[in-house]
Design an enzyme around this catalytic site. Structure first.
Site, PDB file in Angstrom:
ATOM      1  N   GLU A   1       9.595 -95.710  -7.310  1.00  0.00           N
ATOM      2  CA  GLU A   1       8.229 -95.193  -7.537  1.00  0.00           C
ATOM      3  C   GLU A   1       8.000 -93.876  -6.804  1.00  0.00           C
ATOM      4  O   GLU A   1       7.161 -93.777  -5.901  1.00  0.00           O
ATOM      5  CB  GLU A   1       7.183 -96.229  -7.096  1.00  0.00           C
ATOM      6  CG  GLU A   1       7.195 -97.464  -7.955  1.00  0.00           C
ATOM      7  CD  GLU A   1       6.043 -98.428  -7.645  1.00  0.00           C
ATOM      8  OE1 GLU A   1       5.516 -98.395  -6.527  1.00  0.00           O
ATOM      9  OE2 GLU A   1       5.678 -99.214  -8.528  1.00  0.00           O
TER      10      GLU A   1
ATOM     11  N   GLU B   1      10.106-103.309 -12.908  1.00  0.00           N
ATOM     12  CA  GLU B   1       9.097-104.112 -12.213  1.00  0.00           C
ATOM     13  C   GLU B   1       7.974-104.435 -13.183  1.00  0.00           C
ATOM     14  O   GLU B   1       7.460-103.537 -13.859  1.00  0.00           O
ATOM     15  CB  GLU B   1       8.473-103.365 -11.021  1.00  0.00           C
ATOM     16  CG  GLU B   1       9.367-103.207  -9.831  1.00  0.00           C
ATOM     17  CD  GLU B   1       8.661-102.600  -8.623  1.00  0.00           C
ATOM     18  OE1 GLU B   1       7.437-102.794  -8.485  1.00  0.00           O
ATOM     19  OE2 GLU B   1       9.340-101.927  -7.840  1.00  0.00           O
TER      20      GLU B   1
HETATM   21  C1  BG6 Z   1       5.419-101.617  -6.513  1.00  0.00           C
HETATM   22  C2  BG6 Z   1       6.484-101.563  -5.474  1.00  0.00           C
HETATM   23  O1  BG6 Z   1       4.457-100.685  -6.145  1.00  0.00           O
HETATM   24  O2  BG6 Z   1       4.664-102.747  -6.710  1.00  0.00           O
HETATM   25  C3  BG6 Z   1       6.804-102.884  -4.826  1.00  0.00           C
HETATM   26  O3  BG6 Z   1       7.648-100.942  -5.930  1.00  0.00           O
HETATM   27  C4  BG6 Z   1       5.555-103.722  -4.725  1.00  0.00           C
HETATM   28  O4  BG6 Z   1       7.435-102.639  -3.610  1.00  0.00           O
HETATM   29  C5  BG6 Z   1       5.032-103.985  -6.131  1.00  0.00           C
HETATM   30  O5  BG6 Z   1       5.729-104.909  -4.035  1.00  0.00           O
HETATM   31  C6  BG6 Z   1       3.824-104.913  -6.216  1.00  0.00           C
HETATM   32  O6  BG6 Z   1       2.816-104.494  -5.367  1.00  0.00           O
HETATM   33  P1  BG6 Z   1       2.208-105.447  -4.256  1.00  0.00           P
HETATM   34  O7  BG6 Z   1       1.324-104.576  -3.487  1.00  0.00           O
HETATM   35  O8  BG6 Z   1       1.508-106.518  -4.982  1.00  0.00           O
HETATM   36  O9  BG6 Z   1       3.363-105.942  -3.462  1.00  0.00           O
END
Ligand code: BG6
Length: 477
Positions: A179, A372
């Site tokens: 990201e 993701e």
């Molecule tokens: C992304 C990141 O922003 O979202 C992760 O690459 C992160 O590291 C994921 O964990 C989900 O966000 P959060 O804040 O719910 O953990």
């Protein structure tokens, strides 16, 4: 029709959110270790509040993570049981170069990741390695201000080269920076930037962004020299911005907000700063330290694929008064009245995934990789210890169906799909353990207390089915 038989199904994690063992194996400290749990976390993540060493009175969740440092064999066996074709994880920079500027890497760190990679390969799981998932050695933050300084490029490239050399032939898929656009939204968490009083923050952020972009291009050059089979991707926190209304000023505003993110991928995929980026920077009096050599390097070493995370779409308005109503954590947005939201207020938009895939593919015509996607939710095991996470199954089903439409109906080229937090892990934005994403429950609470035992959730068997049928089982649901 259908997804290709080589489609890479799997899951994703990041070192600082799972490993723990922060002071084992000669590991050094990084920015991500120093994000405290609790109300000061936001100020630290954004670079407003300095946090360069552990302080009494705070709990630092990355110290323990979910203890994967000691349990990776058990965890990878569970991923294999679900039929993973790929496991995306990140390497902690400070396990390899504890301070960041050493001449020689730390063998214990390399051996640890070699064991992890071998464990994946044993089950026929492709490792997909994120070279930098937000981490920056704290020594480099103290000495150089993190990515404020051009010297970071050389340290990063040495680190990346060490990985390409050691894992040659074992790892094929790499991501240079997780990201990369997160640097604008959480500058300390994503790039080790701490702001001094009266420092021009926009100047600092875009300087750091440029150095990361150059570092990424240089790493690609070396990766290809070492092994032409290497496939290197960039990685964007994605999700289209919708205009709040059909008012042309809202449409324009949505385009402008999207460009804050495309700023990065336009360079990484196309090889140069687009006209709008140069105009915007000069209007804001931001000077890019762009040398002739940088320009050549960016142009010569573009990525093989575009990886991205997708959690939600956003809504933008051209009316400053309406914009005052924006909410959300790292990517503030207006409410979309057509969408429901998660317990953490993240709006749920499966069709938005298809929209985003089409936007990215139309823009770049390069293969995409969803690395993701997932639902952070509170999971409570019942008296028998069973976690019935139907809401997660529902969320993922909807998203995967839209993903398949983008491939089958729209012709988007997609390499794979890895859900975020395939095993429960520490939340990046909040530091909570309670915000769970996994198919596998980890018995630990927000304070790092618990047995850390792993329990399969209902979604575990569901995802196994999805992978076994290459997604076809969802078509009748
Ligand atoms: C992304 C990141 O922003 O979202 C992760 O690459 C992160 O590291 C994921 O964990 C989900 O966000 P959060 O804040 O719910 O953990």
């Amino acid at each position: 029709m259908g997804l290709s038989k080589n489609f890479l199904w799997g899951g994703a994690t990041a070192a600082n959110q799972v490993e723990g063992g922060y002071n084992e194996g000669n590991r050094g400290l990084a920015n991500v270790d120093l994000l405290p749990f609790g109300s000061d976390r936001d100020a630290v993540m954004s670079g407003e509040q300095k946090s360069l060493s552990f302080e009494d009175g705070y709990y630092y969740p990355a110290q323990k993570g979910i203890d994967m440092y000691h349990r990776f064999k058990e965890d990878i066996a569970l991923f294999a049981e679900m039929g993973f074709k790929v496991y995306r994880f990140s390497i902690a920079w400070t396990r390899i170069f504890p301070k960041g500027d050493e001449a020689v890497p730390n063998e214990e760190g390399l051996a640890f990741y070699e064991a992890m990679i071998d464990e994946c390969l044993k089950y026929g799981i492709q490792p997909l390695v994120t070279i930098c998932h937000f981490d920056c050695p704290i020594h480099l933050v103290e000495k150089f201000g993190g990515w404020k300084n051009r010297k970071m490029i050389d340290y990063y490239v040495r680190y990346a080269e060490t990985l390409f050399t050691r894992f040659k032939g074992k790892v094929r898929y790499w991501i240079t920076f997780n990201e990369i656009n997160m640097l604008l939204h959480a500058p300390f968490m994503a790039a080790g930037l701490v702001f001094e009083p009266r420092e021009d923050r926009e100047q600092v952020k875009y300087t750091a962004a440029h150095y990361e972009l150059v570092a990424s291009a240089k790493a690609i050059a070396i990766a290809k020299q070492i092994d032409p089979e290497n496939k290197i991707g960039c990685m964007l926190a994605a999700g289209d911005n919708y205009p709040n209304t059909p008012n042309p000023t809202d449409v324009l505003a949505a385009k402008m907000v999207d460009r804050e993110s495309f700023f990065f991928t336009d360079v990484q995929v196309r090889g140069y700063y687009p006209a709008y980026a140069l105009k915007t920077l000069s209007q804001q009096n931001i000077q890019l330290d762009l040398t002739e050599e940088d320009t050549k390097c960016l142009a010569a070493h573009t990525v093989d694929y575009l990886a991205f995370s997708y959690y939600s779409s956003s809504v933008a308005s051209g009316d400053p008064k309406v914009n005052e109503l924006r909410e959300g954590n790292l990517f503030p947005t207006l409410k979309n009245p057509y969408l429901e939201a998660s317990e953490w207020g993240w709006q749920i938009d499966p069709v938005g995934l298809r929209v985003t895939m089409n936007t990215l593919y139309d823009r770049y015509q390069c293969p995409l990789f969803i690395v993701e996607n997932g639902l952070g939710a509170i999971d409570e095991p019942n008296e028998q210890g069973i976690v019935t996470d139907t809401y997660r199954i529902d969320y993922l089903s909807q998203h995967i169906k839209e993903m398949m439409k983008a491939v089958e109906l729209d012709g988007v080229e997609l390499l794979g799909y890895t859900t975020w937090g395939c095993i429960d892990l520490i939340s990046a934005s909040t530091g909570e353990m309670k915000k769970r994403y996994g198919f596998i429950y980890v018995d630990a609470n927000n304070q790092g207390q618990g047995s850390f035992d792993r329990i399969k959730k209902q979604s575990f068997e569901w995802y196994r089915q999805v992978i076994t049928t290459n997604g076809e089982c969802l078509k009748n649901s």
